[in-house]
Design a protein around this motif. Sequence first.
Motif, PDB file in Angstrom:
ATOM      1  N   ASP A   1     -20.574  46.727 -12.321  1.00 17.24           N
ATOM      2  CA  ASP A   1     -20.100  45.356 -12.141  1.00 17.24           C
ATOM      3  C   ASP A   1     -19.255  44.863 -13.313  1.00 17.24           C
ATOM      4  OD1 ASP A   1     -21.436  45.399  -9.768  1.00 17.24           O
ATOM      5  OD2 ASP A   1     -23.068  44.061 -10.380  1.00 17.24           O
ATOM      6  N   GLY A   2     -19.093  45.707 -14.345  1.00 13.74           N
ATOM      7  CA  GLY A   2     -18.284  45.326 -15.486  1.00 13.74           C
ATOM      8  C   GLY A   2     -18.998  44.479 -16.520  1.00 13.74           C
ATOM      9  N   ASP A   3     -20.325  44.376 -16.411  1.00 14.88           N
ATOM     10  CA  ASP A   3     -21.102  43.576 -17.369  1.00 14.88           C
ATOM     11  C   ASP A   3     -21.567  44.384 -18.570  1.00 14.88           C
ATOM     12  OD1 ASP A   3     -21.020  41.108 -15.904  1.00 14.88           O
ATOM     13  OD2 ASP A   3     -22.409  42.022 -14.469  1.00 14.88           O
ATOM     14  N   LEU A   4     -21.443  45.706 -18.506  1.00 22.12           N
ATOM     15  CA  LEU A   4     -21.665  46.607 -19.634  1.00 22.12           C
ATOM     16  C   LEU A   4     -20.515  47.593 -19.657  1.00 22.12           C
ATOM     17  CD1 LEU A   4     -25.446  47.710 -19.673  1.00 22.12           C
ATOM     18  CD2 LEU A   4     -24.291  46.276 -21.357  1.00 22.12           C
TER      19      LEU A   4
ATOM     20  N   ARG B   1     -28.928  49.491 -15.628  1.00 22.54           N
ATOM     21  CA  ARG B   1     -27.804  49.844 -16.495  1.00 22.54           C
ATOM     22  C   ARG B   1     -26.612  50.326 -15.681  1.00 22.54           C
ATOM     23  NH1 ARG B   1     -25.858  54.641 -17.987  1.00 22.54           N
ATOM     24  NH2 ARG B   1     -24.553  54.740 -19.883  1.00 22.54           N
TER      25      ARG B   1
ATOM     26  N   PHE C   1     -29.372  45.702 -22.852  1.00 21.17           N
ATOM     27  CA  PHE C   1     -28.666  44.832 -21.915  1.00 21.17           C
ATOM     28  C   PHE C   1     -28.204  43.525 -22.549  1.00 21.17           C
ATOM     29  CE2 PHE C   1     -31.659  46.854 -18.571  1.00 21.17           C
ATOM     30  CZ  PHE C   1     -30.918  48.017 -18.598  1.00 21.17           C
TER      31      PHE C   1
ATOM     32  N   ARG D   1     -25.882  49.638 -12.620  1.00 22.80           N
ATOM     33  CA  ARG D   1     -25.305  48.513 -11.868  1.00 22.80           C
ATOM     34  C   ARG D   1     -24.506  47.586 -12.778  1.00 22.80           C
ATOM     35  NH1 ARG D   1     -25.880  46.190  -6.728  1.00 22.80           N
ATOM     36  NH2 ARG D   1     -24.369  44.485  -6.667  1.00 22.80           N
ATOM     37  N   LEU D   2     -24.998  47.333 -13.982  1.00 17.75           N
ATOM     38  CA  LEU D   2     -24.270  46.480 -14.916  1.00 17.75           C
ATOM     39  C   LEU D   2     -22.934  47.101 -15.295  1.00 17.75           C
ATOM     40  CD1 LEU D   2     -27.195  45.324 -17.251  1.00 17.75           C
ATOM     41  CD2 LEU D   2     -25.958  43.923 -15.581  1.00 17.75           C
TER      42      LEU D   2
END
Length: 228
Positions: free
Chosen positions: A127-130, A121, A10, A123-124
């Motif tokens: 949301d575009g964070d990964l 993971r 992450f 969810r990230l």
Amino acid sequence: MLKFAFRDYFGVSEARIHSYIGHRLRDGYGVTETLTDRIIAEAPRPALIITADQGSTDHERIARLRDHGFIVVITDHHGVPASGPPPAAMACVNPVREDSAFPDPYIAGVQVAWLLCCAVRQRLIRDGDLPASAPKLGGLLDLVALGTMADCVNLARSINNKAIIARGLAIMNSPVARPAWQALYVASHCKGPITAATLAFHFAPVITARGRLASALGGVALLMSDNA
């Protein structure tokens, strides 16, 4: 396992990740008063606290942590009081909750924490964070396998526990195995492939013994070491 997930998967800086484990003889087990005092005195704020394999019955201490500005998420597999999980926690992820829809109540505490990370993971990514191509957390199943054997959970009734151990052993026996397994293999005078019996009677006792008598942080350092 949680530290590996947040650091390596992450992208959380290791400097922002703090481990707190009570000294067994001085503090006892779980989210105890003395451990809570130490977290309140030392931990930066604001902060998220994720418990591992404990916390379902520690309402008073978790309420103290909340009142001091911490957000607490419980991951556990032990029994939940009839009154329900601690209301002061942001969430209590536990397969033995009465309202749990998870079909396997026999999984180990480490698997609960791993499944939480798998959900994080997803969810990230959503949301575009990964990126969608971010690696899955299967590379941590060697650690989950050891924790499952060390937790002495039911294998006969849980296909999940058996599957986790089978996959974890495959990783441990691969040419790129974690340095901790290589070191433990030599220190335990093992021969042949690493098996479930190796975990139960060699690796797990070496790692857990220190945590039973003092602090388990030495075991954490061993597992996270990057060289044999």
